[in-house]
Design a protein around this motif. Structure first.
Motif: not given
Lengths: 535, 226
Positions: A329-341
Motif C-alpha cells: 500500500d505504500s506510495g498510493g498502492g504498489m502494483y505488479v504485473i504477474n507475468l507468469h500468470k
C-alpha cells in the motif's frame, strides 16, 4: 530434441544455408557435442567442407564451441536457436514499427550476417537506403549511427562475447586451441565511440568505387583491408530475448485491451515499459511500481486524473484474470504485473481455442470445465457441462485419446482394487502445451515440405518465366518496340500464366501459414519456459 | 470360490459404471492399426489472418530467403558438369555476389578451422618431417604403417625433402609457429592419407599406374616405379 524439431531444423538449414550446412547441422543436433574429426567421420563429408560449414554456423550463432580437456575443441548446435529462423520476419517487422526503415534494415543486416561490426552495419545500411532514395539524395552515416545507438540503448542489439587480449608472455605458452570468448554484463550494450563520417553510396556503372561494383578481378575488400576500423573485433548481434520480451508485452497489452478497454491497456503498457530494463526476461513478476510513479509515467496524451487511475488499477487487480496484482500500500498502492500468470492464461486460451476448432464447441466446453475445476469424475462432468451422458462420454474419450485430458487414479483401499478407485479426469497443462508445441513443429515442417514440393513440380515453368523476364529486361534496356515485347510476353501461354498464378497463390498461403503457426509456437514456448523456470 | 463367474465369462475387475458404460452395453471397438495418414476433419480450419502486418511479414520472409541464397554463406552442392551446355542456362543468371567472398574473423574461431595451405607437391613429404615430431601418445597402428612406408620412400625423396623443408619452414613461420599447430596439421594430413588409403586396396607404390593416375595429388614427384 524431438524428431519433429530435428526435422524442422534440418529443413530450415537446408533452405537458408544449403545442403552441406544442413547435413552437418543436423548431425550435430542429433549427436550433441562433437569434435571436428568425429563430425567428418560421422557425416562423410570432406574436411574442408565441414570446416567451412562450421564457420558459417558459428558466424550465425547457431553453433558454439568449447575447449575440453586435452585441448580438444567440441562443437554444439543449438536447436532452439535454429528454430528462431522462423521468426526473423517478425523481428524485422517489429524493428520497423519501432525505429522505421533504418532500424528495419539494421536488424535485417544483423540477422542476415549473424554478427557484424558497427561500422560495417552502418555502411551497408546507408548504401541500401541510398539506393531507395531519389536521385541526388544520399543517406548520412550519422543518422544510421544514431538509430544504431538507440537500438543498443533499448537492448535490441547486443555485443557478442569478445576475444580476450593476448597475454604478454605469448612466447612462453602456446596459445590455446580456441579463444575463450567472454563478455561483461555491463559492456554488453556499450556503443564504441566511432567517428563515422560519410554518406551512402549508390551503385552506378560509372562509379569508380570498388565497394559497389562487381568487377572481373576481385576488388579489394572494403575498408577492412585498407586499415582496421577502430571498432575492429567488436561484433554486434540481434538480441532475440529482448524481441521476445517485446512480443510478450504486446500480447499482454492486447489481451487486456480485449478484455477491458483501451485505457486499462494503456496503463498496463506503461507499467510494462517502466519495467523493461529493470526486470529480467524470465522473472515471474515485474518489480513493484507505485501508483504515483505510474501516474507520472503515463503517456502525455492521456490526461486522466489520479483517482481514475487508482480506480482502474483496483479494477485490474481484482480481475479474475490476475494479470495485475497488488503487492503493498505504500506510495498510493504498489502494483505488479504477474507475468507468469499472464503467459499461462494466454497459453490456456490458445489450448481452448485449438480444442474448439478441432473438436467442436461442446468438446471445448468440457475441456474448459475440466481445466477450471482441475479434477472431475465422469458423472460430475456430465452434470456440470449439462451435456447428455452418452455424448459427454464420447467426447471425453476423444480428448483422452488425443492426450489433452488424462486420467488420475485415486485408490480408496491400499490394494488399488479397480472397483474401489476413483478415476478423475484432469488436464495437465504443461504436458498438453508441450504436446501441441510438438504438433506445431510438425505442421510447419509439413508446410515447408509442401511448399518445396510445389516449387519442384513447377520448376520448369518457373525457369521459363524467369527466362522470359530476363529476355524482356534485356530487350527493354536496348530499346525495343512494343510489338516485339508483346511477342515475347506471349511466349507464356494463358493456361501457363494461370498455373503460375495459382502456384504463387499457394506458395504465399503456405508461407503465411508458417508465420502464423510461429505465433502459436511463441505463446506455448514462453509458457513452457516460464513454468520450467518457476519450478 | 462361490460366485466364481470368472470361468469362461469375460468380466472386468472394476466397476464399469465408473467410467460411464452401462452394464451390458457394447464397448467401442479396439483399434488395430495406426491412425490414417490424412484423417478427415469434421471442422474446417479458420482462414488465415490477412492484415497489412501479415502481408508485409510475408514479403520480408520471401525476400530474406532469396537474399540468403545469394550470400556467400549459402553452400550449394556443386552440380555435376553437364556434357551439353544448355542454352537456357545462359538466361538463368546466377546472382551470386562474387565480390563478397566471405572471410571469417579467424581470431574468434578455433585454430583448427583455418584452412591448411597444402603444398603442391603432395602431403607425403610434409609428413616425413612431421611424423618425427609426433609424440608417443598420438602414435597408433596407422602411424606405424605409415612410418614403414616413409622409410621405403625416404631413399628417393632425400633431395626433394630438403627443398620441402625450406618451404615448410617459411610457411610455418607465417602462421602461428608451435608444436600444436604442426600436430594438428599432421593429424589432418594423416587423416587425408588414411582416406586416400582406404579408397584403393593397393599401396600406390606397389603397382605401376598409367601416366594419368595420381596426377592430381603428386604432381612432379617421381613415382617409385618397379
Amino acid at each position: 530434441m524431438t524428431q519433429a524439431e530435428i526435422k524442422l531444423c534440418s529443413l530450415l538449414l537446408q533452405e537458408h544455408f544449403g545442403e552441406i550446412v544442413d547435413k552437418i547441422g543436423t548431425h550435430l543436433i542429433r549427436t550433441g557435442s562433437q569434435p571436428l574429426r568425429a563430425i567428418v567421420h560421422g557425416t562423410g563429408t570432406s574436411l574442408d567442407q565441414v570446416k567451412k560449414a562450421l564457420c558459417v554456423l558459428i558466424q550465425h550463432n547457431l553453433v558454439t564451441y568449447q575447449i575440453h580437456k586435452r585441448g580438444i575443441v567440441e562443437y554444439e548446435a543449438h536447436c532452439s536457436r535454429i528454430l528462431r529462423i522462423l521468426r526473423y520476419p517478425r523481428y524485422i517487422y517489429t524493428a520497423k514499427t519501432l525505429y522505421s526503415d533504418t532500424g528495419e534494415l539494421i536488424v535485417e543486416e544483423l540477422l542476415l550476417n549473424g554478427k557484424m561490426t558497427m561500422s560495417a552495419v552502418v555502411k551497408k545500411v546507408a548504401d541500401r537506403l541510398t539506393e531507395t532514395m531519389e536521385d541526388g539524395k544520399t543517406m548520412d552515416y550519422a543518422e544510421v549511427s544514431s538509430t544504431f545507438c538507440r537500438l543498443a540503448d533499448t537492448h535490441f542489439v547486443q555485443r557478442c562475447p569478445l576475444v580476450p587480449d593476448p597475454p604478454e608472455s605469448a612466447e612462453a605458452q602456446p596459445p590455446p586451441p580456441a579463444p575463450t570468448l567472454s563478455i561483461n554484463e555491463k559492456d554488453m550494450y556499450l556503443v564504441p565511440k566511432l567517428n563515422l563520417i560519410g554518406k551512402g553510396k549508390r551503385r552506378r556503372s560509372s562509379d569508380d568505387d570498388a565497394a559497389g561494383e562487381p568487377r572481373p578481378k576481385r576488388p579489394k575488400q572494403t575498408a577492412e583491408s585498407k586499415e582496421p576500423m577502430p571498432d575492429d573485433g567488436i561484433y554486434w548481434q540481434a538480441n532475440l530475448d529482448r524481441f521476445h520480451q517485446h512480443f510478450r508485452d504486446q500480447s499482454i497489452v492486447n489481451a487486456v485491451a480485449n478484455r477491458m478497454d483501451q485505457t486499462s491497456s494503456e496503463i498496463v503498457r506503461t507499467m510494462l515499459r517502466m519495467s523493461e530494463i529493470t526486470t529480467s526476461s524470465g522473472a515471474p513478476f515485474t518489480q513493484p511500481l507505485s501508483s504515483n510513479e505510474i501516474f507520472r509515467s503515463l503517456p502525455v496524451g492521456y490526461n486522466i486524473s489520479k483517482q481514475v487511475l487508482d480506480q482502474y488499477l483496483t479494477l485490474l487487480a481484482d480481475d479474475p484474470l490476475e494479470f495485475v496484482g497488488k503487492s503493498g500500500d505504500s506510495g498510493g498502492g504498489m502494483y505488479v504485473i504477474n507475468l507468469h500468470k499472464a503467459l499461462a492464461s494466454l497459453a490456456m486460451a490458445t489450448l481452448e481455442s485449438i480444442v474448439q476448432e478441432r473438436f467442436g464447441s461442446r468438446c471445448a466446453r468440457i475441456f474448459r470445465l475440466v481445466l477450471r475445476k482441475k479434477h472431475l469424475e465422469q458423472k460430475q462432468v456430465e452434470d456440470f457441462a449439462m451435456i447428455p451422458a452418452k455424448e459427454a462420454k464420447d467426447m471425453l474419450y476423444k480428448l483422452l485419446s488425443e492426450n489433452l485430458i488424462s486420467l488420475q487414479e485415486i485408490p480408496k483401499t491400499p490394494d488399488h482394487a479397480p472397483s474401489r478407485t476413483f478415476y478423475l479426469y484432469t488436464v495437465n497443462s504443461l504436458s498438453a502445451a508441450r504436446m501441441l508445441l510438438r504438433r506445431c513443429y510438425k505442421s510447419i515442417a509439413n508446410l515447408i515440405e509442401r511448399r518445396q514440393f510445389e516449387t519442384r513440380e513447377n520448376k520448369r515453368l518457373l525457369e521459363k518465366s524467369q527466362r522470359v523476364e530476363a529476355i524482356l529486361a534485356s530487350m527493354q534496356a536496348t530499346g525495343a518496340e512494343e510489338a516485339q515485347l508483346q511477342e515475347i510476353e506471349e511466349m507464356i501461354t494463358a493456361p501457363e500464366r494461370q498455373q503460375l498464378e495459382s502456384l504463387k497463390r499457394n506458395v504465399n498461403k503456405l508461407d503465411a501459414s508458417e508465420i502464423q503457426v510461429d505465433e502459436t509456437i511463441f505463446v506455448l514456448e514462453s509458457y513452457a519456459e516460464s513454468t520450467m523456470k518457476r519450478s | 470360490m462361490a460366485g466364481n463367474k470368472g470361468r469362461g465369462r469375460a468380466s472386468f475387475t472394476f466397476n464399469i459404471e465408473a467410467i460411464g458404460f452401462a452394464r451390458g452395453e457394447k464397448l467401442p471397438d479396439v483399434v488395430l492399426k495406426p491412425p490414417p495418414l490424412y484423417p478427415d476433419t469434421d471442422y474446417k480450419p479458420v482462414p488465415l489472418k490477412a492484415d497489412e502486418a501479415e502481408e508485409y511479414m510475408l514479403a520480408l520472409k520471401q525476400e530474406f530467403r532469396a537474399t540468403m541464397k545469394r550470400t556467400p554463406y549459402f553452400m550449394d552442392t556443386e552440380e555435376e558438369k553437364q556434357e551439353i551446355e544448355r542454352y537456357s542456362k545462359r538466361y538463368l543468371k546466377s546472382y551470386k555476389d562474387d565480390d563478397l567472398e566471405w572471410v571469417p574473423d579467424w581470431r574468434r574461431l578455433p585454430r583448427e578451422m583455418m584452412p591448411r595451405k597444402k603444398l603442391t607437391k603432395g602431403p607425403k613429404r610434409q609428413r616425413t618431417k612431421g611424423t618425427a615430431k609426433v609424440p608417443a601418445t598420438l602414435m597408433s597402428t596407422v602411424d606405424v604403417l605409415k612410418k614403414i612406408e616413409d622409410l621405403e620412400k625416404k631413399g628417393d625423396e632425400e633431395k626433394s625433402d630438403e627443398e620441402t623443408d625450406e618451404k615448410e619452414g617459411g610457411k610455418g613461420k607465417r602462421k602461428d609457429d608451435d608444436d600444436e599447430e604442426d600436430e594438428a596439421a599432421d593429424e589432418q594430413e594423416e587423416y587425408d592419407e588414411e582416406e586416400q588409403e582406404e579408397e584403393n586396396d593397393y599401396i600406390n607404390s606397389y603397382f605401376e599406374d598409367g601416366d594419368d593416375f595420381g596426377a592430381e595429388s603428386d604432381d612432379n614427384m617421381d613415382e617409385a616405379t618397379y
